[in-house]
Motif scaffolding. Structure first.
Motif, PDB file in Angstrom:
ATOM      1  N   GLN A 104      26.698 -10.840  29.388  1.00  0.00           N
ATOM      2  CA  GLN A 104      25.792 -10.391  30.439  1.00  0.00           C
ATOM      3  C   GLN A 104      24.357 -10.471  29.950  1.00  0.00           C
ATOM      4  OE1 GLN A 104      27.011  -6.348  30.661  1.00  0.00           O
ATOM      5  NE2 GLN A 104      28.797  -6.773  31.915  1.00  0.00           N
TER       6      GLN A 104
ATOM      7  N   TYR B 218      27.452  -8.854  24.801  1.00  0.00           N
ATOM      8  CA  TYR B 218      28.671  -9.659  24.814  1.00  0.00           C
ATOM      9  C   TYR B 218      29.866  -8.833  24.364  1.00  0.00           C
ATOM     10  CZ  TYR B 218      28.071 -10.223  19.760  1.00  0.00           C
ATOM     11  OH  TYR B 218      27.926  -9.998  18.415  1.00  0.00           O
TER      12      TYR B 218
ATOM     13  N   TRP C 191      36.680 -11.830  27.832  1.00  0.00           N
ATOM     14  CA  TRP C 191      35.349 -12.026  27.292  1.00  0.00           C
ATOM     15  C   TRP C 191      34.336 -11.853  28.403  1.00  0.00           C
ATOM     16  CZ3 TRP C 191      32.315 -16.175  28.952  1.00  0.00           C
ATOM     17  CH2 TRP C 191      32.979 -17.180  29.622  1.00  0.00           C
ATOM     18  N   ASP C 192      33.163 -11.449  28.017  1.00  0.00           N
ATOM     19  CA  ASP C 192      32.112 -11.224  28.990  1.00  0.00           C
ATOM     20  C   ASP C 192      30.775 -11.404  28.282  1.00  0.00           C
ATOM     21  OD1 ASP C 192      30.965 -10.541  31.437  1.00  0.00           O
ATOM     22  OD2 ASP C 192      30.887  -8.421  30.937  1.00  0.00           O
TER      23      ASP C 192
END
Length: 125
Positions: A101, A86, A98-99
């Motif tokens: 995965q 993250y 923001w991400d």
């Protein structure tokens, strides 16, 4: 522990006076990290509004297991099914980024987390 930005009554969860409809099991909601919360049914990614805002957007993490979910480093979390990477950049001078995965194929029980404390970049000759 709800966390400073959240409150609840007998019917719903609130974030600074605003109802949070994304959380259905509000009676068990708790903040477990500055970026994550859980309830009995779900894991949530918490996106803060930036340095000068206390607003928090709540985003369900589809398929995450709230019972086994844990944050293990400043970049990684895991549950019994997945390893997650993250990134949350709430720099007030830049657009919110923001991400989250899923690391496909990573084994949550065998994934080794290390923290780099002091490193030197490799320089070309």
């Amino acid at each position: 522990v709800l966390g400073g930005a959240f409150a609840r009554d007998a019917r719903r969860l609130y974030n600074h006076g605003r109802a949070v409809p994304e959380v259905r099991s509000f009676a068990t909601f708790r903040v477990i990290h500055r970026c994550f919360a859980t309830d009995a049914e779900q894991v949530y990614l918490l996106i803060r509004g930036g340095k000068h805002s206390e607003e928090v957007d709540v985003h369900p993490v589809d398929g995450a297991d709230p019972v086994s979910f844990e944050v293990v480093t400043a970049e990684y979390a895991r549950d019994r099914h997945h390893v997650y990477r993250y990134l949350v950049d709430d720099n007030p001078c830049a657009p919110l980024m923001w991400d989250l995965q899923i690391l496909e194929g990573a084994n949550p029980t065998g994934f080794d987390f290390t923290t780099v404390v002091d490193w030197e970049p490799v320089r070309s000759p």
